[in-house]
Design an enzyme around this catalytic site. Structure first.
Site, mmCIF file in Angstrom:
data_model
loop_
_atom_site.group_PDB
_atom_site.id
_atom_site.type_symbol
_atom_site.label_atom_id
_atom_site.label_comp_id
_atom_site.label_asym_id
_atom_site.label_seq_id
_atom_site.Cartn_x
_atom_site.Cartn_y
_atom_site.Cartn_z
ATOM 1 N N TYR A 124 0.715 -1.430 0.087
ATOM 2 C CA TYR A 124 -0.215 -0.149 0.027
ATOM 3 C C TYR A 124 0.971 1.302 0.000
ATOM 4 O O TYR A 124 0.344 2.478 -0.429
ATOM 5 C CB TYR A 124 -1.002 0.120 1.309
ATOM 6 C CG TYR A 124 -2.138 1.012 1.050
ATOM 7 C CD1 TYR A 124 -3.281 0.409 0.602
ATOM 8 C CD2 TYR A 124 -2.066 2.364 1.577
ATOM 9 C CE1 TYR A 124 -4.191 1.392 0.520
ATOM 10 C CE2 TYR A 124 -3.089 3.202 1.297
ATOM 11 C CZ TYR A 124 -4.453 2.561 0.870
ATOM 12 O OH TYR A 124 -5.202 3.476 0.671
ATOM 13 N N LYS A 171 -0.398 -13.873 5.473
ATOM 14 C CA LYS A 171 -0.432 -14.845 4.383
ATOM 15 C C LYS A 171 1.208 -15.525 4.455
ATOM 16 O O LYS A 171 1.909 -15.467 3.642
ATOM 17 C CB LYS A 171 -0.622 -14.094 2.942
ATOM 18 C CG LYS A 171 -0.679 -14.970 1.583
ATOM 19 C CD LYS A 171 -2.065 -15.530 1.615
ATOM 20 C CE LYS A 171 -2.226 -16.657 0.573
ATOM 21 N NZ LYS A 171 -3.379 -17.376 0.632
ATOM 22 N N ASP A 204 -6.965 -15.084 3.528
ATOM 23 C CA ASP A 204 -8.179 -15.418 2.931
ATOM 24 C C ASP A 204 -8.965 -16.198 3.678
ATOM 25 O O ASP A 204 -10.356 -15.921 3.639
ATOM 26 C CB ASP A 204 -7.782 -16.633 1.586
ATOM 27 C CG ASP A 204 -6.673 -17.163 1.970
ATOM 28 O OD1 ASP A 204 -6.073 -17.366 3.069
ATOM 29 O OD2 ASP A 204 -6.315 -17.943 0.928
ATOM 30 N N ASP A 228 -6.720 -2.514 4.560
ATOM 31 C CA ASP A 228 -7.516 -1.465 3.591
ATOM 32 C C ASP A 228 -8.709 -2.292 3.065
ATOM 33 O O ASP A 228 -9.819 -1.992 3.237
ATOM 34 C CB ASP A 228 -6.589 -1.101 2.426
ATOM 35 C CG ASP A 228 -7.637 -0.111 1.547
ATOM 36 O OD1 ASP A 228 -7.827 1.078 2.031
ATOM 37 O OD2 ASP A 228 -7.433 -0.362 0.315
#
Ligand code: NAI
Length: 333
Positions: A124, A171, A204, A228
């Site tokens: 980001y 992740k 996820d 975000d």
């Protein structure tokens, strides 16, 4: 005046919702001198820069700002003012309380969780370059310093607010080094706070769990990009973007803003929902230690929602922005 606060009205619906929140805060009896500054396209036109030095100086001096959304051109043009502001002032912690409001049609009316997002690093940060034409590289920087600092912020926040559990989303199964470091820092800091449960989930799966069983989450700790995306997902769980507040906090000061954008599709029509920025304003009042005014404003807002008579269009009503503000102000009298 008791407080001087930097006000950035922003673009699109920004000025409409910002002036509404200013009106409500003043009606709550808080004495504020507002220093209005422009950022983004408006500032570029007037001062030749999207983040004028006077604006940064104003926030550094006042230590607090209320900010409307700012339009960021997609794929071209200037870089995000929001990202620039967070970097320039090192506003490393982004706090997003997600709480359902009475009478707002939503999937999870009991939901009450908080997202703590690292605000300075990861993809980001937008560190990108063209390697050769047709190939671009986007850098995901994760540091031990920033990851430890945000983990500590999340635990301190949870301790202060009586929250019981923090779930770190990551992740690290794929990005073993970058997300692995973020997760390691979280686990290390967690050992200093044995009273708070430290949990982690692959991002996820965390998203699926949020949609199916969000009540299992209390505080979520996320790196910048996941934070975000997941905060918009969570806004959807409780009725939409017009409701969720946000705070960007650092050692130099704090900038309070709504999670939503400038909503160009409804700008200038007087129909925007000011709740998100109002809730950010309430967080700001608490930050300024104006607890009584914060409670009064929050109570009035919750009463208007509980009655369900005056609601803006995005949540199924017909009220205009000003009518909604009038209803809240009349509850404070
Ligand atoms: P958006 O949040 O502006 O709009 C998404 C949808 O939600 C639209 O249909 C809009 O009408 C609705 N909506 C948003 N806020 C609302 C409110 N308060 N009341 C009623 N309806 C509301 O997202 P979008 O369209 O992706 O972004 C528009 C611009 O805003 C872009 O330039 C983007 O970069 C910028 N943006 C700025 C942010 C900030 O300054 N913090 C955050 C997110 C986007």
């Amino acid at each position: 005046m008791k407080h001087t606060i930097t006000l950035i009205p922003g673009d699109g619906i920004g000025p409409e919702v910002a002036s509404t929140v200013v009106r409500i805060i003043e009606a709550a009896g808080v004495e504020v001198a507002w220093e209005t500054h422009y950022a983004g396209a408006q500032a570029l036109e007037k001062f030749g820069t999207t983040l004028p030095p006077e604006l940064l100086e104003s926030i550094k001096r006042n230590k607090v700002a209320l900010k409307g959304p700012i339009t960021t051109p997609i794929g071209k043009g200037f870089t995000s003012v929001n990202v620039g502001l967070r970097k320039a002032l090192d506003l490393y912690a982004n706090l997003r309380p997600i709480r359902a409001l009475p009478n707002v049609p939503c999937r999870y009316p009991e939901l009450n969780l908080v997202i703590v997002r690292e605000n300075t690093e990861s993809l980001y940060a937008g560190l990108e370059h063209v390697v050769v034409p047709g190939v671009v590289e986007s850098l995901k920087i994760i540091t031990e310093k920033a990851s430890t600092r945000i983990a500590r912020y999340a635990f301190e926040y949870s301790r202060r607010e009586g929250r019981k559990k923090i779930t770190c989303g990551h992740k690290a199964n794929i990005m073993k080094l970058s997300d692995g470091l973020f997760l390691d820092c979280f686990r290390k800091v967690a050992t200093e706070y044995p009273e708070i449960e430290a949990d982690d989930k692959i991002i996820d799966n965390a998203c699926m769990q949020l949609v199916m069983r969000p009540e299992q989450f209390d505080v979520m700790l996320l790196e910048n990009l996941y934070g975000d995306i997941v905060s918009d997902l969570c806004a959807g769980l409780i009725g939409g973007l017009g409701l969720v507040p946000g705070a960007n906090i650092g050692e130099l000061g704090a900038v309070f803003e709504a999670v939503h954008g400038s909503a160009p599709d409804i700008a200038g029509q007087g129909i925007a929902n000011p709740t998100a920025l109002l809730q950010s304003g309430i967080l700001m009042l608490r930050y300024l230690d104006e607890r009584e005014a914060a409670e009064r404003t929050e109570k009035a807002m919750l009463n208007v929602f509980a009655e369900g008579k005056v609601r803006t269009r995005d949540i199924g009503g017909t009220a205009r922005t000003s009518e909604f503000a009038d209803a809240i102000i009349s509850k404070m009298k």
